[in-house]
Design a protein around this motif. Structure first.
Motif, PDB file in Angstrom:
ATOM      1  N   GLY A 371       0.772  -1.226   0.000  1.00 18.33           N
ATOM      2  CA  GLY A 371       0.000   0.000   0.000  1.00 18.33           C
ATOM      3  C   GLY A 371       0.803   1.276   0.000  1.00 18.33           C
ATOM      4  N   VAL A 372       0.067   2.370   0.148  1.00 15.24           N
ATOM      5  CA  VAL A 372       0.598   3.698  -0.120  1.00 15.24           C
ATOM      6  C   VAL A 372       1.680   4.122   0.868  1.00 15.24           C
ATOM      7  N   LEU A 373       1.633   3.638   2.116  1.00 19.69           N
ATOM      8  CA  LEU A 373       2.635   4.052   3.095  1.00 19.69           C
ATOM      9  C   LEU A 373       4.006   3.461   2.808  1.00 19.69           C
ATOM     10  N   THR A 374       4.068   2.430   1.994  1.00 22.32           N
ATOM     11  CA  THR A 374       5.355   1.795   1.673  1.00 22.32           C
ATOM     12  C   THR A 374       5.853   2.186   0.292  1.00 22.32           C
ATOM     13  N   ARG A 375       5.258   3.193  -0.289  1.00 26.13           N
ATOM     14  CA  ARG A 375       5.680   3.666  -1.603  1.00 26.13           C
ATOM     15  C   ARG A 375       6.642   4.835  -1.434  1.00 26.13           C
ATOM     16  N   ASN A 377       6.931   7.743  -2.631  1.00 20.12           N
ATOM     17  CA  ASN A 377       6.457   9.113  -2.500  1.00 20.12           C
ATOM     18  C   ASN A 377       6.260   9.481  -1.038  1.00 20.12           C
ATOM     19  N   PHE A 378       5.464   8.692  -0.331  1.00 23.22           N
ATOM     20  CA  PHE A 378       5.224   8.991   1.088  1.00 23.22           C
ATOM     21  C   PHE A 378       6.528   8.973   1.873  1.00 23.22           C
ATOM     22  N   LEU A 379       7.349   7.980   1.652  1.00 24.67           N
ATOM     23  CA  LEU A 379       8.560   7.803   2.442  1.00 24.67           C
ATOM     24  C   LEU A 379       9.583   8.908   2.182  1.00 24.67           C
ATOM     25  N   ALA A 380       9.767   9.283   0.921  1.00 23.27           N
ATOM     26  CA  ALA A 380      10.757  10.310   0.587  1.00 23.27           C
ATOM     27  C   ALA A 380      10.281  11.701   0.967  1.00 23.27           C
ATOM     28  N   SER A 381       8.984  11.937   0.877  1.00 23.58           N
ATOM     29  CA  SER A 381       8.476  13.276   1.182  1.00 23.58           C
ATOM     30  C   SER A 381       8.403  13.542   2.679  1.00 23.58           C
TER      31      SER A 381
END
Length: 558
Positions: A371-375, A377-381
Motif C-alpha cells: 500500500g501507499v505508506l510503503t511507496r 512518494n510517502f517515504l521520501a516526502s
C-alpha cells in the motif's frame, strides 16, 4: 451585460454579481426523492460491476446542511473544463495561481476567492484560447459548426453557436436576455470586423464570465441544471457532457434514482478517475515530494530528477488502478502490493523493469511493501536529505489517516535533524530519534507518533528497502498507543494491516471525502451523512461506492 463586468465583479463579494446568488432560504425541505431501496441499474463499470445504488439513509440530520451557493472553479476544475470545452485542441498554458487550502484540501469554497492575479490570468487565457480556437475564419467556422456564405447565414450561425456554446460553458441554457445580449455583441463585432472575429470575441467573453468561472446555485434546492453541475464536478471535476445536459433538460435529475443512474454512467467514463485521483492527491499530499526533494546525492546517487518524477507519477497511477479501475477501497489503498513502474522506479523497488520508457504493472515484494505508506512518494516526502524522519512519517499518518493533530513543539525544542549529529554514523536512525525524544519535554507527544514512524524504519530517505542501518539490524518493532491501533506490531506490513482494519481510520477517510466532495468543513448537521459514508468505508466497499453513497445524501440532494 453581466459578462462584461465579470472582471470587476470577481473582485468583490459574490453576492454583488447578481441579486439571486445570495438567496438561500433556511428551507429544510428535500427534493422529491423516490423512497425505497434501489439496486444496480446494470452496465459495466471500471471493475466490470457498477457500484450499487445505496438504499435511502435510515438516519436523518438535525437540520439543513448547505453546500456553498457560490464557488470559484478550483485550478484542477478550471483546467479540466477548458480541456473538455475544446476537445482535441492543444491549448495554450492554463497558468492560473495555485489555490490556498485548509485541512489538506484546495477546493474549500470559502477560500476560493479571486485575486487580482486570478483576474489577470483569466483574461490573458481567454484571449489566448479564443485566438487559438477561432483566430482565423476557417477555425471560427469549424468551432461554430457552419460555413455561412452571406450575412443572414452568419447571423443565424452566430446565434446558434451562442446558444450551444453557452449551454456548455454555463452548464445551463442561456436566458432570453442573455441570448439577446450575446447576439447583439456578436452582431456588432461581425459588422465591425468579420464573422471569425465576432466568434473569437464571443468565446473570449464567455471565458471571462462569472457564470463560467463560478459554480452558482440559488434557491432552496437545486434544479436539474444545478444537479447536473454538482454531479459533473464531483465525479469528473469538469462540466457536464451532452448526455448529462440532456438528462437535465428532460427533468431526470430531480429524483434520487435518476441522479444515481447518471452517477453510475459517469463513473464508467474514463474521466471518472479524475476526482478519485485528485482526492487522494490532496488527502495524502502527493505533491509534498516536490518540496522535499533535496536529498543528499552523495548518499543517494540514484535520486535523480527523472526518478523523482517517476516516484510522483506512480502515486497517481497506483490510485487510478487500485481504486478506480479495480474499485478498491481503504484496504486496497493500504495493503495492495500491486503497482505500476517504469525502469527507473523498478530498480528502486527491486523488481523486473519494463522495456524502454514504458510503464507496466508489477507486484512488489510481499514482505516489504503493502500500500501507499510503503511507496517511495510517502517515504521520501516525509524525511530529511540524509535520513528518513520517524516523527514526520508518524505525524503524517496521524493527520491524514486518523484525523488527529499534535501540538507544535515548544519554542525552545531542538528540531534539528539528528542525522546531522557528530555520532550519526555510529547509530541507527531510530536510535538517534529515540535519544532526541527521550526528554520529559518531548516524550509525551512523541510517544504518540514516533512509533508509527519507527514501524517504517525499513525504508531509507528515498524509500529504498533496507534490512540494516549503518551496519546494524533495523528495529521496526513498536507498541502503539494511539486510537484503536493499540498493541505491538513489527514493520510496515503489520502497520498497514492495522490501519486498514481501524474504525477510526475508516471514519477519518469518510470525513476527508465528505470535505472534498462538499467543498467545506464538516458541520454538526453532517453527522448522519458522514456516518453513512463511514459504514461504506468500514464495510470494505470501494471508493466508487463511496461516490454513490455521496450523491444520495441529503447534503448533495438539497
Amino acid at each position: 451585460m453581466r459578462a462584461f463586468f465579470a472582471v470587476t465583479c470577481l473582485l468583490v463579494s459574490s453576492s454583488a454579481c447578481t441579486g439571486a446568488i445570495g438567496e438561500d432560504p433556511d428551507d429544510p425541505g428535500l427534493v422529491d426523492v423516490e423512497e425505497g431501496a434501489a439496486g444496480s441499474t446494470g452496465g459495466t463499470g471500471p471493475t466490470g460491476t457498477d457500484p450499487v445504488i445505496p438504499p435511502p439513509s435510515s438516519c436523518s440530520a438535525t437540520g439543513p446542511s448547505k453546500l456553498p451557493a457560490v464557488r470559484r472553479l478550483s485550478r484542477p476544475e478550471y483546467r479540466n473544463v477548458m480541456a473538455d470545452l475544446f476537445p482535441g485542441v492543444v491549448l495554450p498554458a492554463l497558468d492560473v495561481p495555485e489555490d490556498s487550502g485548509r485541512g489538506g484540501f484546495e477546493n474549500v469554497a470559502e477560500l476560493l476567492a479571486p485575486t487580482p492575479l486570478h483576474i489577470e490570468r483569466y483574461e490573458a487565457i481567454a484571449y489566448a484560447v479564443s485566438a487559438k480556437v477561432s483566430g482565423t475564419e476557417a477555425a471560427a467556422r469549424t468551432l461554430a459548426g457552419c460555413a455561412p456564405t452571406n450575412a443572414a447565414e452568419q447571423q443565424a450561425c452566430g446565434r446558434k453557436f451562442i446558444e450551444s456554446f453557452g449551454l456548455r460553458a454555463f452548464r445551463r441554457p442561456l436566458s432570453p436576455v442573455e441570448i439577446s445580449d450575446y447576439v447583439a455583441s456578436f452582431e456588432a463585432s461581425r459588422a465591425a470586423v468579420d464573422f471569425g472575429g465576432a466568434i473569437q470575441l464571443v468565446v473570449s467573453r464567455f471565458l471571462q464570465s462569472v457564470d463560467f468561472l463560478y459554480r452558482i446555485e440559488s434557491g432552496p434546492r437545486p434544479d436539474d441544471w444545478m444537479m447536473a453541475g454538482r454531479l459533473s464536478f464531483l465525479i469528473w471535476q469538469s462540466l457536464p457532457d451532452a448526455a448529462l445536459l440532456e438528462a437535465a433538460r428532460l427533468g431526470r435529475l430531480t429524483s434520487r434514482d435518476g441522479i444515481a443512474t447518471e452517477a453510475q454512467r459517469m463513473l464508467r467514463d474514463p474521466r471518472g478517475r479524475r476526482a478519485v485521483v485528485d482526492f487522494h492527491r490532496q488527502w495524502l499530499d502527493f505533491d509534498k515530494l516536490a518540496s522535499e526533494s533535496d536529498k543528499d546525492t552523495t548518499l543517494y546517487k540514484a535520486w535523480t530528477p527523472t526518478l523523482m518524477k517517476a516516484v510522483r507519477d506512480e502515486s497517481d497511477r497506483f490510485v487510478g488502478s487500485a481504486i478506480y479501475e479495480k474499485n478498491g477501497g481503504l484496504a486496497k489503498l493500504l495493503t495492495s502490493p500491486e503497482t505500476l513502474v517504469n525502469a527507473e522506479l523498478a530498480r528502486l523497488y527491486g523488481v523486473a523493469a519494463p522495456a524502454g520508457s514504458a510503464w507496466a504493472p508489477t507486484t512488489l515484494p510481499a514482505r516489504q511493501r503493502a500500500g501507499v505508506l510503503t511507496r517511495a512518494n510517502f517515504l521520501a516526502s516525509q524525511g530529511h536529505s540524509e535520513n528518513g524522519s520517524p516523527p514526520l512519517r508518524g505525524i503524517a499518518i496521524l493527520n491524514r489517516f486518523l484525523c488527529t493533530t499534535v501540538p507544535d513543539p515548544p519554542d525552545d525544542a531542538d528540531t534539528s535533524n539528528p542525522g546531522e549529529a557528530a555520532d550519526a554514523k555510529t547509530k541507527t536512525n531510530r536510535q538517534l530519534f529515540e535519544e532526541r525524544a527521550a526528554s520529559s519535554q518531548c516524550a509525551g507527544c512523541h510517544a504518540l507518533f514516533n512509533p508509527l514512524g519507527y514501524a517504517l524504519e525499513n525504508f531509507d530517505a528515498i524509500g529504498r528497502y533496507r534490512a540494516t542501518d549503518n551496519g546494524k539490524p533495523v528495529n521496526a518493532s513498536v507498541t502503539l498507543a494511539v486510537a484503536d491501533l493499540e498493541g505491538a506490531l513489527t514493520g510496515p506490513i503489520e502497520l498497514s494491516n492495522r490501519l486498514a482494519g481501524s474504525a477510526q481510520v475508516a471514519g477519518c477517510m469518510a470525513t476527508k471525502w465528505f470535505t472534498f466532495a462538499a467543498g467545506r468543513d464538516v458541520g454538526p448537521n453532517d453527522a448522519c451523512a458522514v456516518g453513512e459514508l463511514t459504514k461504506t468505508v468500514s464495510s470494505g466497499k470501494g471508493i466508487l461506492d463511496l461516490v454513490m453513497q455521496t450523491v444520495v445524501t441529503p447534503q448533495f440532494l438539497n
